[in-house]
Design a protein around this motif. Structure first.
Motif, short mmCIF file in Angstrom:
data_model
loop_
_atom_site.label_atom_id
_atom_site.label_comp_id
_atom_site.label_asym_id
_atom_site.label_seq_id
_atom_site.Cartn_x
_atom_site.Cartn_y
_atom_site.Cartn_z
N ALA A 19 64.36 -42.43 32.66
CA ALA A 19 62.91 -42.12 32.54
C ALA A 19 62.72 -41.31 31.48
N VAL A 20 63.49 -40.30 30.96
CA VAL A 20 63.34 -39.69 29.97
C VAL A 20 63.55 -40.45 28.43
N ASP A 48 61.20 -33.39 22.90
CA ASP A 48 60.68 -32.28 23.68
C ASP A 48 59.37 -32.82 24.65
N GLU A 49 58.68 -33.59 24.26
CA GLU A 49 57.74 -33.92 25.00
C GLU A 49 58.00 -34.78 26.26
N ALA A 50 59.03 -35.78 26.18
CA ALA A 50 59.57 -36.46 27.21
C ALA A 50 60.21 -35.45 28.33
N ALA A 51 60.96 -34.71 27.74
CA ALA A 51 61.73 -33.50 28.37
C ALA A 51 60.85 -32.76 29.38
N ALA A 88 68.27 -37.20 25.38
CA ALA A 88 67.53 -37.02 26.50
C ALA A 88 68.10 -35.82 27.26
N SER A 89 69.41 -35.90 27.51
CA SER A 89 70.02 -34.73 28.30
C SER A 89 69.94 -33.55 27.52
N MET A 113 56.87 -40.99 22.63
CA MET A 113 56.97 -39.43 22.82
C MET A 113 58.12 -38.90 22.20
N SER A 114 57.87 -37.73 21.58
CA SER A 114 59.10 -36.97 20.99
C SER A 114 60.09 -36.71 22.21
#
Length: 297
Positions: free
Chosen positions: A265-266, A277-280, A57-58, A274-275
């Motif tokens: 959340a991510v 990248d999409e989540a980010a 995520a980060s 979600m991928s």
């Protein structure tokens, strides 16, 4: 007359070919000037990370912020030892996945004189042994008395991870008659889900922030011997020279700081399908004020 007709026809064909060639040249030039591939980049940034849900995520949030700033970004997923060797050797420009002072202590000690520690990007992190809330024991010291309910095993993650080494020490220091089972972050979460769906007992190596705490009712087993340490933070580490080579990237990484709720959340969006990248990108869009603080706007 026939000869004149042939000449005129040949001239017409040549004119058409010239127009087609000119149009192609113009189209190619337009793509070069205005197309996505034509945008002149500011340089390439390489980010290393461990494939924990939290660090996926980060790292992808940082990746997408840097892309929006105009940089070409490569992310490289490796195990913890390779990540720390890589940042120490300058193979990575940065990592935002350093769990300190405990989990990655041994790795950090080996390279701390060769890297720049920019400090915490997230505070309030923790590691330990985690069980579903319905499990009736509350301390690691009680585990042997209910060994059969846990099938005598602790479900772990990748071998060599800091939390795995801490668990090996916990088994020794608490005299646990348990076997530590290697797996992966994803496999651990899948085993946890299966057990909870069946209301079975399970104990896993766990950490926060992690989406599993938002999805299920879980608890840490008390650790009176302090094997897993106290509260930790996740730090940003960069290679020496990054400040001079890419001062804008360095400033962004130095200002990168968010809360466990942001990370979770991510993670939840990734877990939901979600991928990364999409989540980010979704998180960045919904938190532009915070991102603007990182990039100095």
């Amino acid at each position: 007359m026939k000869k004149l007709f042939k000449v005129l026809s040949l001239m017409a064909v040549l004119a058409m070919l010239t127009a087609v060639l000119f149009g192609c040249a113009q189209g190619g030039e337009e793509k070069k000037e205005g197309g996505e591939g034509a945008k002149e980049g500011k340089g390439k940034v390489t980010l290393g990370y461990v494939e924990w849900d939290s660090e996926i995520a980060s790292t992808h949030v940082v990746k997408n912020v840097l892309i929006d700033m105009g940089y070409d970004v490569e992310t490289v997923a490796v195990d913890a030892g390779v990540m720390w060797t890589g940042i120490g050797d300058g193979d990575f420009d940065a990592i935002v996945s350093a769990w300190l002072p405990g989990t990655h202590k041994d790795y950090y000690e080996k390279v701390k004189d060769k890297v720049d520690n920019l400090g915490p990007n997230l505070e309030g992190a923790k590691i330990g042994l985690v069980v579903p809330e319905y499990v009736t024991i509350n301390s690691i010291e009680e585990m042997n008395s209910v060994k059969e309910k846990f099938d005598g095993k602790i479900t772990g993650i990748e071998p060599g991870a800091g939390i795995m080494r801490a668990t090996e020490k916990a088994i020794q220091d608490y005299g646990l008659d348990f076997k530590l089972q290697d797996s992966s972050s994803a496999a651990m979460a899948a085993s946890l889900k299966k057990a909870i769906d069946n209301n079975d007992w399970i104990v896993v190596t766990g950490w926060t922030p992690h989406w599993k705490f938002a999805k299920w009712d879980l608890k840490y087993l008390e650790d009176p011997k302090g094997i897993y340490g106290g509260e930790e933070h996740i730090a940003t580490i960069v290679r020496p020279g990054l400040k001079e080579d890419m001062p804008e990237v360095y400033r962004m990484l130095d200002d990168f700081h968010w809360a466990p709720a942001d990370m979770e959340a991510v993670m939840l969006d990734i877990q939901g399908g979600m991928s990364p990248d999409e989540a980010a990108q979704k998180w960045i869009k919904n938190n532009q004020d915070k991102v603007n603080e990182w990039i100095g706007k």
